[in-house]
Write a protein that holds these residues in place. Sequence first.
Motif, PDB file in Angstrom:
ATOM      1  N   UNK A  11       0.821  -1.212   0.000  1.00  0.00           N
ATOM      2  CA  UNK A  11       0.000   0.000   0.000  1.00  0.00           C
ATOM      3  C   UNK A  11       0.850   1.255   0.000  1.00  0.00           C
ATOM      4  N   UNK A  12       1.893   1.280   0.835  1.00  0.00           N
ATOM      5  CA  UNK A  12       2.754   2.455   0.907  1.00  0.00           C
ATOM      6  C   UNK A  12       3.737   2.551  -0.242  1.00  0.00           C
ATOM      7  N   UNK A  13       4.412   1.446  -0.545  1.00  0.00           N
ATOM      8  CA  UNK A  13       5.465   1.455  -1.556  1.00  0.00           C
ATOM      9  C   UNK A  13       4.984   1.804  -2.948  1.00  0.00           C
ATOM     10  N   UNK A  14       3.845   1.216  -3.366  1.00  0.00           N
ATOM     11  CA  UNK A  14       3.347   1.486  -4.714  1.00  0.00           C
ATOM     12  C   UNK A  14       2.794   2.901  -4.820  1.00  0.00           C
ATOM     13  N   UNK A  15       2.127   3.370  -3.782  1.00  0.00           N
ATOM     14  CA  UNK A  15       1.641   4.752  -3.798  1.00  0.00           C
ATOM     15  C   UNK A  15       2.814   5.727  -3.861  1.00  0.00           C
ATOM     16  N   UNK A  16       3.889   5.428  -3.142  1.00  0.00           N
ATOM     17  CA  UNK A  16       5.069   6.298  -3.153  1.00  0.00           C
ATOM     18  C   UNK A  16       5.721   6.304  -4.531  1.00  0.00           C
ATOM     19  N   UNK A  17       5.893   5.139  -5.130  1.00  0.00           N
ATOM     20  CA  UNK A  17       6.507   5.051  -6.461  1.00  0.00           C
ATOM     21  C   UNK A  17       5.674   5.812  -7.490  1.00  0.00           C
ATOM     22  N   UNK A  18       4.357   5.677  -7.413  1.00  0.00           N
ATOM     23  CA  UNK A  18       3.468   6.376  -8.339  1.00  0.00           C
ATOM     24  C   UNK A  18       3.566   7.886  -8.157  1.00  0.00           C
ATOM     25  N   UNK A  19       3.553   8.314  -6.907  1.00  0.00           N
ATOM     26  CA  UNK A  19       3.636   9.747  -6.589  1.00  0.00           C
ATOM     27  C   UNK A  19       4.951  10.351  -7.068  1.00  0.00           C
ATOM     28  N   UNK A  20       6.061   9.688  -6.736  1.00  0.00           N
ATOM     29  CA  UNK A  20       7.372  10.203  -7.135  1.00  0.00           C
ATOM     30  C   UNK A  20       7.566  10.133  -8.651  1.00  0.00           C
ATOM     31  N   UNK A  21       7.014   9.086  -9.262  1.00  0.00           N
ATOM     32  CA  UNK A  21       7.107   8.979 -10.716  1.00  0.00           C
ATOM     33  C   UNK A  21       6.436  10.150 -11.406  1.00  0.00           C
ATOM     34  N   UNK A  22       5.253  10.517 -10.900  1.00  0.00           N
ATOM     35  CA  UNK A  22       4.524  11.640 -11.492  1.00  0.00           C
ATOM     36  C   UNK A  22       5.208  12.976 -11.222  1.00  0.00           C
ATOM     37  N   UNK A  23       5.858  13.089 -10.041  1.00  0.00           N
ATOM     38  CA  UNK A  23       6.482  14.357  -9.666  1.00  0.00           C
ATOM     39  C   UNK A  23       7.907  14.518 -10.202  1.00  0.00           C
ATOM     40  N   UNK A  24       8.686  13.444 -10.132  1.00  0.00           N
ATOM     41  CA  UNK A  24      10.109  13.536 -10.481  1.00  0.00           C
ATOM     42  C   UNK A  24      10.485  12.762 -11.736  1.00  0.00           C
ATOM     43  N   UNK A  25       9.883  11.579 -11.912  1.00  0.00           N
ATOM     44  CA  UNK A  25      10.226  10.752 -13.068  1.00  0.00           C
ATOM     45  C   UNK A  25       9.771  11.335 -14.378  1.00  0.00           C
ATOM     46  N   UNK A  26       8.597  11.938 -14.378  1.00  0.00           N
ATOM     47  CA  UNK A  26       8.030  12.504 -15.606  1.00  0.00           C
ATOM     48  C   UNK A  26       8.918  13.609 -16.179  1.00  0.00           C
ATOM     49  N   UNK A  27       9.513  14.419 -15.291  1.00  0.00           N
ATOM     50  CA  UNK A  27      10.358  15.531 -15.712  1.00  0.00           C
ATOM     51  C   UNK A  27      11.845  15.194 -15.715  1.00  0.00           C
ATOM     52  N   UNK A  28      12.157  13.890 -15.592  1.00  0.00           N
ATOM     53  CA  UNK A  28      13.542  13.422 -15.614  1.00  0.00           C
ATOM     54  C   UNK A  28      14.395  14.038 -14.496  1.00  0.00           C
ATOM     55  N   UNK A  29      13.757  14.369 -13.364  1.00  0.00           N
ATOM     56  CA  UNK A  29      14.500  14.883 -12.219  1.00  0.00           C
ATOM     57  C   UNK A  29      15.094  13.764 -11.384  1.00  0.00           C
ATOM     58  N   UNK A  30      14.528  12.572 -11.514  1.00  0.00           N
ATOM     59  CA  UNK A  30      15.025  11.414 -10.760  1.00  0.00           C
ATOM     60  C   UNK A  30      14.667  10.139 -11.503  1.00  0.00           C
ATOM     61  N   UNK A  31      15.444   9.108 -11.229  1.00  0.00           N
ATOM     62  CA  UNK A  31      15.194   7.774 -11.779  1.00  0.00           C
ATOM     63  C   UNK A  31      14.650   6.918 -10.634  1.00  0.00           C
ATOM     64  N   UNK A  32      13.376   6.559 -10.723  1.00  0.00           N
ATOM     65  CA  UNK A  32      12.709   5.834  -9.635  1.00  0.00           C
ATOM     66  C   UNK A  32      12.551   4.375 -10.028  1.00  0.00           C
ATOM     67  N   UNK A  33      12.954   3.474  -9.129  1.00  0.00           N
ATOM     68  CA  UNK A  33      12.832   2.038  -9.364  1.00  0.00           C
ATOM     69  C   UNK A  33      12.092   1.388  -8.206  1.00  0.00           C
ATOM     70  N   UNK A  34      11.060   0.626  -8.520  1.00  0.00           N
ATOM     71  CA  UNK A  34      10.323  -0.152  -7.523  1.00  0.00           C
ATOM     72  C   UNK A  34      10.750  -1.607  -7.615  1.00  0.00           C
ATOM     73  N   UNK A  35      11.034  -2.223  -6.471  1.00  0.00           N
ATOM     74  CA  UNK A  35      11.427  -3.639  -6.413  1.00  0.00           C
ATOM     75  C   UNK A  35      10.391  -4.407  -5.591  1.00  0.00           C
ATOM     76  N   UNK A  36       9.916  -5.513  -6.128  1.00  0.00           N
ATOM     77  CA  UNK A  36       9.008  -6.384  -5.385  1.00  0.00           C
ATOM     78  C   UNK A  36       9.179  -7.813  -5.880  1.00  0.00           C
ATOM     79  N   UNK A  37       8.961  -8.774  -4.982  1.00  0.00           N
ATOM     80  CA  UNK A  37       9.125 -10.182  -5.355  1.00  0.00           C
ATOM     81  C   UNK A  37       7.969 -10.681  -6.219  1.00  0.00           C
ATOM     82  N   UNK A  38       6.806  -9.983  -6.151  1.00  0.00           N
ATOM     83  CA  UNK A  38       5.640 -10.355  -6.944  1.00  0.00           C
ATOM     84  C   UNK A  38       5.543  -9.479  -8.186  1.00  0.00           C
ATOM     85  N   UNK A  39       4.703  -9.875  -9.112  1.00  0.00           N
ATOM     86  CA  UNK A  39       4.532  -9.106 -10.341  1.00  0.00           C
ATOM     87  C   UNK A  39       3.343  -8.161 -10.276  1.00  0.00           C
TER      88      UNK A  39
END
Length: 429
Positions: A11-39
């Motif tokens: 619940x926390x990790x995916x919401x955080x990745x989505x939020x940061x992706x929209x804020x920082x990843x979209x504008x190439x300010x950061x490279x965000x990677x999410x890691x999980x054992x499930x798909x």
Amino acid sequence: MKKIIIVGGGAGGLELATNLGDKLGKNKQAEITLIDKNSYHIWKPLLHEVATGAMYEQVDNIFFSEQAKQHHFEFTQGTFTNIDRENKQVLINDTNDNHISLSYDILVIAVGSTSNDFGTPGVKEHCIFLDDQNAAIRLREILLSKFTNFCSTLDKDADTKGEKLRIAIVGGGATGVELASELPHMVETFGVCRKNKMCADFLDVSVIEATNRILPALPEKTALSITKTLEKRGIHVLTNTMITKAESDGFYPKEGETIKADIMIWTAGVKAPDYLKDIAGLESSRSNQLVVKPTLQTTRDDNIFVIGDSAYAMQDSGRASPPTAQAANQMAKICARNIVSLINNQAMKSFVYTDKGTIISLHDTAQGVVKLIGNKEMSVKGWFALMIHRLLYRMHQASLLGIFKTIRFARDCKAKYKSKFASIFSQQD
């Protein structure tokens, strides 16, 4: 670009990745990677519905890879193993069990929690836990197998009249209570699929709690009302029952007779995964949680944040925030803001947990309390409470998909599930 790695897609990790992706990843300010054992992602508070077939995980899920493409972050499937703080690397095993190291500038640990057996002898060997979607699917398969075997016994042996399938659940929290309430419906559905060979009358369900009442997070009056609801449905609620050991035939309490069981489920408590204990020299609590500062940064490394069940975040009340989905959701929002502030050398905000109440789903109804402005409680029950309970899930989806996509997602899932529902219960035929 800054490299941000988030370990754990709950619940926390995916919401955080989505939020940061929209804020920082979209504008190439950061490279965000999410890691999980499930798909894919399933909301943990609904795992009991996956286990009982009330939710089909292959329909009502969110695939990490698709979410990553739409929200400007990367997804790597693998199992988190360690942290190399000196070289700023995360160590994982990929799906082929290859050892991989990924570099980071900022790391977020959001690996959730696992069941806590409190060292009770025999629990690991004989009990089923409900830690993630894989465990929920395994529990469902065990239940279906037991139902099938029980039906076969009824067909073959006339002397089995009066016999029941005994299911004992240790833990009177939300998970244990909600799971117990779904089981009679699961049996009825299974019976219909098998031409009424089995019904809830053949089921003997017990919820076992060590303290003097179930659902300690709720007011005593509300917990008592839920207890009566369970008992009306034929579910036994055993309080003041401390389990000292588990064996193949059932649970052994400190006082009284053995609680015989064909299926033994343990939902009595949670802890952070054992591998977090003192990982990479970080400070941890007795329950393996990583101790964080008010900013959610670890006490020994400002480049590592922790959110969700694996974070030990002390509050002004003198207690740590609880290991709940709503706490993880609140942490994800503050963590996203603080990571942006850290990158921009701005002041960070302290995390303050706000309890918004607890609602327990009882299959076709619900009951609980919601917190109003001024921290006043309002009791809710019936269809209105059930609507709020479902709304919480849709709000979680909306934070990931957006409002319009969530509406379409819910509609599509309902349509798909009609064709999938019966197949879950007929797969043993």
